[in-house]
Design a protein around this motif. Sequence first.
Motif, PDB file in Angstrom:
ATOM      1  N   VAL A 133      95.453  19.784  73.653  1.00 48.17           N
ATOM      2  CA  VAL A 133      94.426  20.494  72.879  1.00 48.17           C
ATOM      3  C   VAL A 133      93.753  19.467  71.981  1.00 48.17           C
ATOM      4  O   VAL A 133      94.398  18.548  71.471  1.00 48.17           O
ATOM      5  CB  VAL A 133      95.011  21.646  72.045  1.00 48.17           C
ATOM      6  N   THR A 134      92.453  19.615  71.789  1.00 47.40           N
ATOM      7  CA  THR A 134      91.718  18.700  70.918  1.00 47.40           C
ATOM      8  C   THR A 134      90.739  19.480  70.053  1.00 47.40           C
ATOM      9  O   THR A 134      90.347  20.604  70.388  1.00 47.40           O
ATOM     10  CB  THR A 134      90.925  17.643  71.720  1.00 47.40           C
ATOM     11  N   GLY A 135      90.347  18.861  68.982  1.00 47.05           N
ATOM     12  CA  GLY A 135      89.259  19.348  68.150  1.00 47.05           C
ATOM     13  C   GLY A 135      88.219  18.256  68.047  1.00 47.05           C
ATOM     14  O   GLY A 135      88.563  17.071  68.060  1.00 47.05           O
ATOM     15  N   GLY A 136      86.947  18.645  67.964  1.00 44.33           N
ATOM     16  CA  GLY A 136      85.921  17.617  67.945  1.00 44.33           C
ATOM     17  C   GLY A 136      84.617  18.090  67.362  1.00 44.33           C
ATOM     18  O   GLY A 136      84.499  19.206  66.842  1.00 44.33           O
ATOM     19  N   ARG A 137      83.618  17.224  67.470  1.00 43.74           N
ATOM     20  CA  ARG A 137      82.301  17.513  66.912  1.00 43.74           C
ATOM     21  C   ARG A 137      81.223  16.924  67.821  1.00 43.74           C
ATOM     22  O   ARG A 137      81.344  15.800  68.304  1.00 43.74           O
ATOM     23  CB  ARG A 137      82.184  16.926  65.506  1.00 43.74           C
ATOM     24  N   LEU A 138      80.177  17.709  68.034  1.00 43.63           N
ATOM     25  CA  LEU A 138      78.995  17.290  68.777  1.00 43.63           C
ATOM     26  C   LEU A 138      77.818  17.234  67.817  1.00 43.63           C
ATOM     27  O   LEU A 138      77.504  18.219  67.151  1.00 43.63           O
ATOM     28  CB  LEU A 138      78.693  18.271  69.915  1.00 43.63           C
ATOM     29  N   SER A 139      77.176  16.068  67.737  1.00 42.59           N
ATOM     30  CA  SER A 139      76.012  15.901  66.872  1.00 42.59           C
ATOM     31  C   SER A 139      74.830  15.451  67.718  1.00 42.59           C
ATOM     32  O   SER A 139      74.983  14.595  68.598  1.00 42.59           O
ATOM     33  CB  SER A 139      76.299  14.855  65.790  1.00 42.59           C
ATOM     34  N   PHE A 140      73.654  16.012  67.455  1.00 41.21           N
ATOM     35  CA  PHE A 140      72.459  15.637  68.202  1.00 41.21           C
ATOM     36  C   PHE A 140      71.750  14.472  67.509  1.00 41.21           C
ATOM     37  O   PHE A 140      70.586  14.542  67.143  1.00 41.21           O
ATOM     38  CB  PHE A 140      71.537  16.841  68.351  1.00 41.21           C
TER      39      PHE A 140
ATOM     40  N   GLY B 142      75.697  19.089  63.193  1.00 43.87           N
ATOM     41  CA  GLY B 142      76.203  19.258  64.547  1.00 43.87           C
ATOM     42  C   GLY B 142      77.038  20.512  64.690  1.00 43.87           C
ATOM     43  O   GLY B 142      76.989  21.412  63.849  1.00 43.87           O
ATOM     44  N   THR B 143      77.826  20.547  65.742  1.00 43.44           N
ATOM     45  CA  THR B 143      78.640  21.711  66.072  1.00 43.44           C
ATOM     46  C   THR B 143      80.072  21.283  66.313  1.00 43.44           C
ATOM     47  O   THR B 143      80.328  20.313  67.042  1.00 43.44           O
ATOM     48  CB  THR B 143      78.104  22.399  67.350  1.00 43.44           C
ATOM     49  N   ASN B 144      81.012  21.995  65.718  1.00 40.57           N
ATOM     50  CA  ASN B 144      82.422  21.740  65.970  1.00 40.57           C
ATOM     51  C   ASN B 144      82.871  22.443  67.252  1.00 40.57           C
ATOM     52  O   ASN B 144      82.291  23.453  67.659  1.00 40.57           O
ATOM     53  CB  ASN B 144      83.273  22.220  64.795  1.00 40.57           C
ATOM     54  N   PHE B 145      83.913  21.919  67.874  1.00 43.87           N
ATOM     55  CA  PHE B 145      84.431  22.542  69.090  1.00 43.87           C
ATOM     56  C   PHE B 145      85.923  22.253  69.224  1.00 43.87           C
ATOM     57  O   PHE B 145      86.480  21.369  68.557  1.00 43.87           O
ATOM     58  CB  PHE B 145      83.681  22.027  70.329  1.00 43.87           C
ATOM     59  N   TYR B 146      86.566  23.011  70.089  1.00 42.98           N
ATOM     60  CA  TYR B 146      87.944  22.697  70.464  1.00 42.98           C
ATOM     61  C   TYR B 146      88.067  22.814  71.978  1.00 42.98           C
ATOM     62  O   TYR B 146      87.255  23.473  72.638  1.00 42.98           O
ATOM     63  CB  TYR B 146      88.949  23.609  69.752  1.00 42.98           C
TER      64      TYR B 146
ATOM     65  N   ALA C  22      82.722  13.267  69.448  1.00 46.04           N
ATOM     66  CA  ALA C  22      83.999  12.690  69.039  1.00 46.04           C
ATOM     67  C   ALA C  22      85.054  13.785  69.053  1.00 46.04           C
ATOM     68  O   ALA C  22      84.785  14.916  68.628  1.00 46.04           O
ATOM     69  CB  ALA C  22      83.893  12.075  67.650  1.00 46.04           C
ATOM     70  N   GLU C  23      86.224  13.458  69.557  1.00 48.58           N
ATOM     71  CA  GLU C  23      87.312  14.442  69.570  1.00 48.58           C
ATOM     72  C   GLU C  23      88.656  13.735  69.497  1.00 48.58           C
ATOM     73  O   GLU C  23      88.793  12.577  69.881  1.00 48.58           O
ATOM     74  CB  GLU C  23      87.260  15.326  70.808  1.00 48.58           C
ATOM     75  N   THR C  24      89.646  14.436  68.981  1.00 47.09           N
ATOM     76  CA  THR C  24      90.999  13.908  68.900  1.00 47.09           C
ATOM     77  C   THR C  24      91.973  15.069  69.042  1.00 47.09           C
ATOM     78  O   THR C  24      91.635  16.223  68.734  1.00 47.09           O
ATOM     79  CB  THR C  24      91.228  13.171  67.571  1.00 47.09           C
ATOM     80  N   GLY C  25      93.183  14.776  69.521  1.00 49.36           N
ATOM     81  CA  GLY C  25      94.138  15.861  69.722  1.00 49.36           C
ATOM     82  C   GLY C  25      95.508  15.368  70.111  1.00 49.36           C
ATOM     83  O   GLY C  25      95.833  14.176  69.985  1.00 49.36           O
ATOM     84  N   ILE C  26      96.308  16.295  70.610  1.00 49.08           N
ATOM     85  CA  ILE C  26      97.697  16.013  70.981  1.00 49.08           C
ATOM     86  C   ILE C  26      98.019  16.712  72.287  1.00 49.08           C
ATOM     87  O   ILE C  26      97.445  17.766  72.594  1.00 49.08           O
ATOM     88  CB  ILE C  26      98.666  16.451  69.864  1.00 49.08           C
ATOM     89  N   GLY C  27      98.923  16.127  73.052  1.00 52.44           N
ATOM     90  CA  GLY C  27      99.306  16.718  74.329  1.00 52.44           C
ATOM     91  C   GLY C  27     100.741  16.408  74.691  1.00 52.44           C
ATOM     92  O   GLY C  27     101.426  15.649  73.989  1.00 52.44           O
TER      93      GLY C  27
ATOM     94  N   LYS D  36      88.631  10.368  71.737  1.00 50.34           N
ATOM     95  CA  LYS D  36      87.478   9.951  72.533  1.00 50.34           C
ATOM     96  C   LYS D  36      86.229   9.914  71.664  1.00 50.34           C
ATOM     97  O   LYS D  36      86.042  10.754  70.782  1.00 50.34           O
ATOM     98  CB  LYS D  36      87.252  10.911  73.706  1.00 50.34           C
ATOM     99  N   TYR D  37      85.387   8.924  71.942  1.00 54.94           N
ATOM    100  CA  TYR D  37      84.089   8.803  71.260  1.00 54.94           C
ATOM    101  C   TYR D  37      83.043   8.468  72.314  1.00 54.94           C
ATOM    102  O   TYR D  37      83.238   7.562  73.135  1.00 54.94           O
ATOM    103  CB  TYR D  37      84.143   7.705  70.203  1.00 54.94           C
ATOM    104  N   GLU D  38      81.933   9.212  72.318  1.00 56.31           N
ATOM    105  CA  GLU D  38      80.906   8.990  73.333  1.00 56.31           C
ATOM    106  C   GLU D  38      79.515   9.138  72.728  1.00 56.31           C
ATOM    107  O   GLU D  38      79.277  10.023  71.911  1.00 56.31           O
ATOM    108  CB  GLU D  38      81.063   9.982  74.486  1.00 56.31           C
ATOM    109  N   GLN D  39      78.614   8.265  73.148  1.00 53.74           N
ATOM    110  CA  GLN D  39      77.201   8.375  72.802  1.00 53.74           C
ATOM    111  C   GLN D  39      76.412   8.590  74.086  1.00 53.74           C
ATOM    112  O   GLN D  39      76.555   7.829  75.048  1.00 53.74           O
ATOM    113  CB  GLN D  39      76.712   7.121  72.083  1.00 53.74           C
ATOM    114  N   VAL D  40      75.601   9.652  74.094  1.00 53.06           N
ATOM    115  CA  VAL D  40      74.819  10.032  75.267  1.00 53.06           C
ATOM    116  C   VAL D  40      73.344   9.974  74.911  1.00 53.06           C
ATOM    117  O   VAL D  40      72.940  10.448  73.843  1.00 53.06           O
ATOM    118  CB  VAL D  40      75.186  11.456  75.734  1.00 53.06           C
ATOM    119  N   THR D  41      72.538   9.382  75.771  1.00 53.90           N
ATOM    120  CA  THR D  41      71.104   9.280  75.512  1.00 53.90           C
ATOM    121  C   THR D  41      70.315   9.731  76.735  1.00 53.90           C
ATOM    122  O   THR D  41      70.813   9.709  77.864  1.00 53.90           O
ATOM    123  CB  THR D  41      70.684   7.838  75.158  1.00 53.90           C
TER     124      THR D  41
END
Length: 202
Positions: free
Chosen positions: A115-122, A130-134, A95-100, A76-81
Motif C-alpha cells: 500500500v502506498t500514499g502519494g501526491r500528483l501535482s500538475f 495537487g491531489t493526494n492518492f493512495y 511521488a509516492e511511498t509505502g510499505i509491503g 517512487k518519484y516521476e516527472q511527466v511532460t
Amino acid sequence: MRLIKLFSRPLLQVFAAASLFAVIGQTNTLYANSASMSQPNYNYFSGGISEYSNGQRGINVYGQFEIQNQFFVLGKYEQVTRRLATSERSSQTIAETGIGRYFRVLDGTTADVSVTGGRLSFSQNVFNTGTNFYTLNTGISHREGAWELRGGYRYVDFSGENSYHGFVGSVFYYVAPQMQLGVQFNDVYGRSSYTFGARFVF
C-alpha cells in the motif's frame, strides 16, 4: 515513430552504450553467479524513461528496501511532460511511498502486496497544488536463471476524484550480478505506458 524519436536522444544513446559494455564485460561473471540468486529481489534502486500512449513522456526513479520478516518499504518519484506547442509543455509530478510484504510461494516465485500514499501535482513541484492518492498493489514475481518477471494489479484512488485500476507487468534481465535491464508495462490511469530502465540490486 514516437518510440524511434525517443531512442534517438543522446541520453538514451549513452545508456545503450553503457548497457552493451556491461553485457560484454560481465557475461562470464553473470553465469557464474546467477545460479546462487534464485529468488526475486526486493532490494534495488531503479531509474527509467517512460513512453505513454497519450503522447506523454516521463523520467522516474524507484526504490525498494527489505527491512525484516519479508517486509519492504518503497518509494517512487516521476516527472511527466507533454509538448503542447513549440515552446510550451504540460508537466505532472508524481511521488509516492509505502510499505509491503512478500510471501514465498514456490522456489523462485513470490507473491507480494503493498500500500502506498502519494501526491500528483500538475507542475514540476510535487508540493504545489495537487491531489493526494493512495494505492493497493498485488503481484506475482518469478526468477528463472537471469530473467525476472512480474505480473500484477494496481488500484489507485485519488482524493475527491475518480479511481483507476489495471494491469502492470515487467521483464528484467541480469546483465551483471547486481544490475538488471528491462521493460515495465502499466495499464492504469486510463492510459498505458512502457518504461525502459535499469535496476541496481544490493
